[in-house]
Scaffold this active site. Structure first.
Site, PDB file in Angstrom:
ATOM      1  N   ASN A 109       0.788  -1.236   0.000  1.00  0.00           N
ATOM      2  CA  ASN A 109       0.000   0.000   0.000  1.00  0.00           C
ATOM      3  C   ASN A 109       0.818   1.283   0.000  1.00  0.00           C
ATOM      4  O   ASN A 109       0.284   2.364   0.242  1.00  0.00           O
ATOM      5  CB  ASN A 109      -0.981  -0.021   1.171  1.00  0.00           C
ATOM      6  CG  ASN A 109      -2.127  -0.987   0.901  1.00  0.00           C
ATOM      7  OD1 ASN A 109      -2.441  -1.273  -0.257  1.00  0.00           O
ATOM      8  ND2 ASN A 109      -2.729  -1.521   1.952  1.00  0.00           N
ATOM      9  N   ASN A 132      -5.620  -5.134   2.831  1.00  0.00           N
ATOM     10  CA  ASN A 132      -6.447  -4.279   3.684  1.00  0.00           C
ATOM     11  C   ASN A 132      -7.494  -3.449   2.951  1.00  0.00           C
ATOM     12  O   ASN A 132      -7.708  -2.275   3.297  1.00  0.00           O
ATOM     13  CB  ASN A 132      -5.547  -3.400   4.556  1.00  0.00           C
ATOM     14  CG  ASN A 132      -4.888  -4.253   5.627  1.00  0.00           C
ATOM     15  OD1 ASN A 132      -5.513  -5.190   6.142  1.00  0.00           O
ATOM     16  ND2 ASN A 132      -3.635  -3.977   5.949  1.00  0.00           N
ATOM     17  N   THR A 241       4.527  -8.273   8.579  1.00  0.00           N
ATOM     18  CA  THR A 241       3.469  -7.409   8.057  1.00  0.00           C
ATOM     19  C   THR A 241       2.578  -8.233   7.130  1.00  0.00           C
ATOM     20  O   THR A 241       2.949  -9.322   6.699  1.00  0.00           O
ATOM     21  CB  THR A 241       4.048  -6.257   7.215  1.00  0.00           C
ATOM     22  OG1 THR A 241       4.698  -6.827   6.081  1.00  0.00           O
ATOM     23  CG2 THR A 241       5.018  -5.411   7.994  1.00  0.00           C
ATOM     24  N   GLY A 243       2.090  -7.679   4.100  1.00  0.00           N
ATOM     25  CA  GLY A 243       2.789  -7.879   2.834  1.00  0.00           C
ATOM     26  C   GLY A 243       3.725  -9.086   2.886  1.00  0.00           C
ATOM     27  O   GLY A 243       3.762  -9.904   1.964  1.00  0.00           O
ATOM     28  N   TRP A 263       7.405  -0.082  -0.260  1.00  0.00           N
ATOM     29  CA  TRP A 263       8.401   0.998  -0.127  1.00  0.00           C
ATOM     30  C   TRP A 263       8.187   1.679   1.219  1.00  0.00           C
ATOM     31  O   TRP A 263       7.501   2.697   1.322  1.00  0.00           O
ATOM     32  CB  TRP A 263       8.280   2.004  -1.292  1.00  0.00           C
ATOM     33  CG  TRP A 263       9.391   3.006  -1.271  1.00  0.00           C
ATOM     34  CD1 TRP A 263       9.366   4.261  -0.723  1.00  0.00           C
ATOM     35  CD2 TRP A 263      10.718   2.832  -1.788  1.00  0.00           C
ATOM     36  NE1 TRP A 263      10.584   4.869  -0.870  1.00  0.00           N
ATOM     37  CE2 TRP A 263      11.432   4.020  -1.517  1.00  0.00           C
ATOM     38  CE3 TRP A 263      11.380   1.778  -2.439  1.00  0.00           C
ATOM     39  CZ2 TRP A 263      12.770   4.187  -1.884  1.00  0.00           C
ATOM     40  CZ3 TRP A 263      12.709   1.953  -2.813  1.00  0.00           C
ATOM     41  CH2 TRP A 263      13.388   3.149  -2.536  1.00  0.00           C
ATOM     42  N   HIS A 277       0.708   5.496   2.757  1.00  0.00           N
ATOM     43  CA  HIS A 277      -0.269   4.742   1.977  1.00  0.00           C
ATOM     44  C   HIS A 277      -0.627   5.550   0.747  1.00  0.00           C
ATOM     45  O   HIS A 277      -0.716   6.773   0.837  1.00  0.00           O
ATOM     46  CB  HIS A 277      -1.571   4.527   2.765  1.00  0.00           C
ATOM     47  CG  HIS A 277      -1.503   3.428   3.771  1.00  0.00           C
ATOM     48  ND1 HIS A 277      -2.395   3.322   4.812  1.00  0.00           N
ATOM     49  CD2 HIS A 277      -0.672   2.361   3.892  1.00  0.00           C
ATOM     50  CE1 HIS A 277      -2.115   2.253   5.538  1.00  0.00           C
ATOM     51  NE2 HIS A 277      -1.067   1.652   5.002  1.00  0.00           N
ATOM     52  N   HIS A 293       5.937  -3.841  13.742  1.00  0.00           N
ATOM     53  CA  HIS A 293       6.485  -4.231  12.448  1.00  0.00           C
ATOM     54  C   HIS A 293       7.929  -3.769  12.271  1.00  0.00           C
ATOM     55  O   HIS A 293       8.362  -2.806  12.870  1.00  0.00           O
ATOM     56  CB  HIS A 293       5.647  -3.650  11.312  1.00  0.00           C
ATOM     57  CG  HIS A 293       4.272  -4.232  11.239  1.00  0.00           C
ATOM     58  ND1 HIS A 293       4.017  -5.553  11.521  1.00  0.00           N
ATOM     59  CD2 HIS A 293       3.087  -3.689  10.904  1.00  0.00           C
ATOM     60  CE1 HIS A 293       2.724  -5.782  11.366  1.00  0.00           C
ATOM     61  NE2 HIS A 293       2.131  -4.658  11.011  1.00  0.00           N
TER      62      HIS A 293
HETATM   63  O1  CDP Z   1      -1.477  -4.618   7.647  1.00  0.00           O
HETATM   64  P1  CDP Z   1      -0.287  -3.729   7.495  1.00  0.00           P
HETATM   65  O2  CDP Z   1      -0.309  -2.543   8.407  1.00  0.00           O
HETATM   66  O3  CDP Z   1       0.977  -4.534   7.563  1.00  0.00           O
HETATM   67  O4  CDP Z   1      -0.319  -3.212   5.976  1.00  0.00           O
HETATM   68  P2  CDP Z   1      -0.743  -1.927   5.113  1.00  0.00           P
HETATM   69  O5  CDP Z   1      -0.277  -0.664   5.720  1.00  0.00           O
HETATM   70  O6  CDP Z   1      -2.177  -2.019   4.750  1.00  0.00           O
HETATM   71  O7  CDP Z   1       0.122  -2.195   3.791  1.00  0.00           O
HETATM   72  C1  CDP Z   1       0.137  -3.444   3.172  1.00  0.00           C
HETATM   73  C2  CDP Z   1       1.559  -3.920   3.023  1.00  0.00           C
HETATM   74  O8  CDP Z   1       2.268  -3.089   2.097  1.00  0.00           O
HETATM   75  C3  CDP Z   1       2.377  -3.861   4.294  1.00  0.00           C
HETATM   76  O9  CDP Z   1       2.153  -4.984   5.103  1.00  0.00           O
HETATM   77  C4  CDP Z   1       3.795  -3.772   3.781  1.00  0.00           C
HETATM   78  O10 CDP Z   1       4.291  -5.048   3.456  1.00  0.00           O
HETATM   79  C5  CDP Z   1       3.624  -2.971   2.487  1.00  0.00           C
HETATM   80  N1  CDP Z   1       3.930  -1.538   2.674  1.00  0.00           N
HETATM   81  C6  CDP Z   1       5.209  -1.073   2.353  1.00  0.00           C
HETATM   82  O11 CDP Z   1       6.087  -1.860   1.979  1.00  0.00           O
HETATM   83  N2  CDP Z   1       5.500   0.264   2.472  1.00  0.00           N
HETATM   84  C7  CDP Z   1       4.571   1.137   2.900  1.00  0.00           C
HETATM   85  N3  CDP Z   1       4.881   2.438   2.965  1.00  0.00           N
HETATM   86  C8  CDP Z   1       3.277   0.677   3.248  1.00  0.00           C
HETATM   87  C9  CDP Z   1       2.981  -0.663   3.126  1.00  0.00           C
END
Ligand code: CDP
Length: 319
Positions: A109, A132, A241, A243, A263, A277, A293
């Site tokens: 995201n 999500n 996470t 991801g 990223w 996001h 995380h």
């Molecule tokens: O559930 P979670 O908070 O881990 O995820 P999210 O914020 O909804 O984003 C989905 C996934 O994208 C994350 O679990 C990360 O693996 C990846 N992500 C990332 O690599 N860099 C970011 N700035 C945001 C999310």
């Protein structure tokens, strides 16, 4: 009412040295990437010693009955129950049974996706995983529309849909669910306490509106098994996470895995700021301090695997 406790996964006790993760392969971010099938097969084999995503992607109806008590994975003292409604939505067979795909996309995201024009490329994969319930329609050019599987942490109901506190937000939530038609909706309902009501609301709305999604609720062993795999490889993640969970599981049913929107940094390589996001106003403060995380460490690990051709990280714009 039976007490369902977490059973230790059948992990071989001897640590398995997997040099590919730590390997300091050439650091150059060469634009040329070729798929390393041998390494990708090896990773699949190693991960299978810890978990089988075909099985662990969801608990099944046959293993539970309404009223069963579940201990939250991260809050072991707290429990929840398998409600009648949740039981109703448990799959009878794994939603990924016998499924295999040549090319999968996992869409993280990060705001790095904005202005990427990656939508069409993402949608060209055989299987597209999203995280999500991130919105797609308004961002289709950059993130695509296609969704084969999407995750929904219970907290999303609060964060992205205002805890369904008005008829309008309920409608928006239902609309988002309805747009998923046919795909897998993966709800980690038993990870951390606090999301019980939100899971129940979502489930009720799915039933009420006969939303055409295939719900899945990860097995109670999945998280420990995923963490175990990475720890064995000396990747000291605290809590994987979404991801990383998706990548680890996708190795089971995908040959080539392409990651977009991964990223976890506030700036791109040219120093331009990057939103946390692509679709909301959360900032990086959100991940600092108390966050369980270790996203940058995960990123480094994924990048090492990218350099060796085991997966492909897309961090720049698409053609
Ligand atoms: O559930 P979670 O908070 O881990 O995820 P999210 O914020 O909804 O984003 C989905 C996934 O994208 C994350 O679990 C990360 O693996 C990846 N992500 C990332 O690599 N860099 C970011 N700035 C945001 C999310």
């Amino acid at each position: 009412t039976s007490l369902v406790t977490y059973r230790k996964s059948k992990v071989s006790s001897s640590p398995i040295p997997l040099p590919y993760i730590k390997s300091k392969a050439s650091n150059s971010s060469s634009p040329k990437w070729t798929f390393n099938r041998t390494l990708s097969n090896l990773i699949r084999k190693h991960i299978l010693r810890f978990l089988d995503a075909e099985r662990d992607i969801s608990i099944l109806k046959s293993t539970f009955k309404p009223g069963d008590v579940i201990h939250y994975i991260f809050d072991r003292q707290s429990t929840t129950n398998i409600s009648e409604n949740l039981y109703h939505l448990l799959p009878t067979v794994s939603p990924m049974k016998n499924q295999h795909y040549k090319q999968c996309a996992i869409v993280g995201n990060s705001g790095i996706l904005l202005n990427s024009s990656c939508g069409r490329e993402i949608d060209s994969h055989d299987f597209v995983i999203r995280c999500n319930l991130a919105p797609v329609e308004e961002y289709a050019a950059d993130v695509g529309l296609r969704t084969s599987l999407v995750t929904m942490n219970p907290s999303v109901v609060q964060r992205a849909f205002q805890d369904l506190n008005s008829e309008e937000w309920v409608q928006r939530f239902v609309h988002r669910l309805q747009s998923l038609s046919g795909s897998v909706l993966w709800i980690p309902a038993f990870m951390a306490k606090g999301g019980e009501e939100r899971v129940e609301w979502a489930i009720r709305l799915i039933l009420l509106h006969t939303v055409n999604v295939r719900t899945a609720f990860p097995s109670l062993r999945l998280l420990h098994a995923v963490r175990g795999y990475w720890l064995t490889n000396h990747v000291q993640i605290k809590r994987p996470t979404t991801g990383l969970l998706m990548y680890t599981m996708a190795t089971r049913f995908c040959d080539e895995i392409h990651l977009y929107g991964f990223w976890p940094f506030a700036h791109d390589p040219d120093g331009k700021s990057v939103k946390y996001h692509y679709y909301d106003t959360l900032t990086y403060h959100y991940t600092s301090g108390a966050s369980p995380h270790t996203m940058p460490l995960e990123f480094q690990t994924l990048h090492a695997l990218h350099r060796q051709g085991a997966l492909r990280l897309h961090t720049g714009p698409c053609q």
